[in-house]
Scaffold this motif. Structure first.
Motif, PDB file in Angstrom:
ATOM      1  N   ASN A  44     -39.893  98.644  -3.991  1.00 22.27           N
ATOM      2  CA  ASN A  44     -38.577  98.012  -3.870  1.00 22.27           C
ATOM      3  C   ASN A  44     -38.167  97.787  -2.420  1.00 22.27           C
ATOM      4  O   ASN A  44     -37.115  97.229  -2.152  1.00 22.27           O
ATOM      5  N   HIS A  45     -39.013  98.245  -1.493  1.00 25.07           N
ATOM      6  CA  HIS A  45     -38.706  98.082  -0.067  1.00 25.07           C
ATOM      7  C   HIS A  45     -39.881  97.401   0.632  1.00 25.07           C
ATOM      8  O   HIS A  45     -40.607  98.030   1.385  1.00 25.07           O
ATOM      9  N   GLN A  49     -38.217  92.947   3.662  1.00 24.80           N
ATOM     10  CA  GLN A  49     -36.888  93.517   3.534  1.00 24.80           C
ATOM     11  C   GLN A  49     -36.606  94.498   4.666  1.00 24.80           C
ATOM     12  O   GLN A  49     -35.510  94.521   5.227  1.00 24.80           O
ATOM     13  N   GLN A  50     -37.606  95.298   5.032  1.00 23.46           N
ATOM     14  CA  GLN A  50     -37.431  96.245   6.127  1.00 23.46           C
ATOM     15  C   GLN A  50     -37.269  95.517   7.457  1.00 23.46           C
ATOM     16  O   GLN A  50     -36.520  95.963   8.325  1.00 23.46           O
ATOM     17  N   TRP A  53     -33.745  94.515   7.722  1.00 20.63           N
ATOM     18  CA  TRP A  53     -32.915  95.650   8.111  1.00 20.63           C
ATOM     19  C   TRP A  53     -33.026  95.908   9.610  1.00 20.63           C
ATOM     20  O   TRP A  53     -32.039  96.259  10.258  1.00 20.63           O
TER      21      TRP A  53
END
Length: 308
Positions: A44-45, A49-50, A53
């Motif tokens: 899910n990461h 996506q990281q 962030w």
């Protein structure tokens, strides 16, 4: 600052306050990276996506640090024009640019300026060497954390283990380099990012210690007060300007690590929590960064205006 006789240059001591600042900065940033990247096998990461962030993290850091720095540097520009000697004005401008771009420590090395007590000839921005080291760390450390996350995800291994090994290796190498450089040129070592990294690395390493250790309340209280005591005594025992970042720097660094280790234990709040959580202490904590940025240029320009 203590001033000697009129015919003797001003003398003063540098305590371990900046060293505490570096350790704590690395501790909290590493905890943040661990909480974000540790579960590297979680689908899910994903990497994209990281990475997103990471961009938001940098934007947040810049929004917190840059406005305060910009206001101080603008004040130094005006004060340099009004109060600095003509021979100092050009150097001040170079340091203003270096401080704005977070390489003031390297500017001081290149200009062969030692860390001095406050006086008419002292740089009003020499204290920006430590925010510069911190800024360099804040820029590169998340990238390292992201790189380790990518490798751990690709090889399906533990993010915490890989990151811990990388930090331990870099910290040990930096400490060895610092001892070597101090023995050859302590003034350069004082500002050198690579010689200072081991202090940041020490703060990063303590973030890996599980909070379940040292859970007894009396041990927690003893650790917090012992660590704070070591920090306070640092300026009385050592003159950091002539000794740090050598082996003597272990004293304020160890005091900070002990205080952090004890204060982060999962036990009911004791006397230390009530004292450090008092409104006055919390208020000073909230404005401590701005106080640090302002205190030195105000002192230096005051001395220049008074001719002391």
């Amino acid at each position: 600052i203590r001033f000697a006789a009129d015919t003797i240059p001003s003398m003063g001591r540098v305590s371990g306050g900046v060293d505490v600042f570096l350790v704590i900065s690395a501790y909290f940033l590493t905890r943040k990276l661990l909480s974000r990247f540790e579960d590297s096998s979680n689908e899910n990461h994903p990497v994209a996506q990281q990475a997103g962030w990471l961009g938001r993290h940098y934007a947040g850091v810049l929004s917190r640090l840059v406005p305060s720095v910009a206001i101080v540097l603008l004040g130094v520009v005006v004060a340099s024009r009004l109060f600095a000697r003509p021979s100092q004005y050009l150097q001040n401008l170079r340091e203003i640019v270096a401080s704005a771009l977070y390489y003031e420590n390297w500017e001081l090395i290149g200009s062969q300026l030692a860390y001095e007590a406050a006086g008419p000839d002292t740089s009003p921005l020499q204290h920006f060497w430590s925010p510069s080291v911190q800024g360099q760390f804040f820029l590169l450390w998340p990238l390292l954390g992201f790189g380790v996350f990518f490798l751990a995800l690709r090889h399906r291994t533990s993010y915490r283990t890989v990151f811990l090994c990388v930090i331990a290796t870099l910290t040990a190498a930096s400490f060895g380099y610092a001892l070597l450089l101090v023995s050859h040129d302590q003034q350069v070592a004082y500002f050198n990012s690579f010689a200072r990294f081991w202090e940041l690395g020490a703060g990063a390493l303590i973030a890996f210690v599980p909070t379940r250790f040292l859970a007894r309340g009396w041990a927690k209280e003893l650790g917090v007060w012992a660590g704070i005591g070591m920090i306070v005594l640092s300026g009385f025992l050592f003159d950091g300007a002539s000794l740090f970042p050598g082996v003597q720097t272990l004293w304020p660094v160890s005091g900070t690590l002990i205080a952090l280790f004890a204060a982060s234990r999962a036990t009911p709040p004791g006397l230390s929590a009530r004292v450090l959580g008092a409104p006055a202490v919390q208020y000073l904590s909230a404005i401590s960064y701005q106080l640090y940025l302002w205190h030195w240029p105000i002192l230096v320009f005051y001395i220049q205006v008074r001719g002391w």
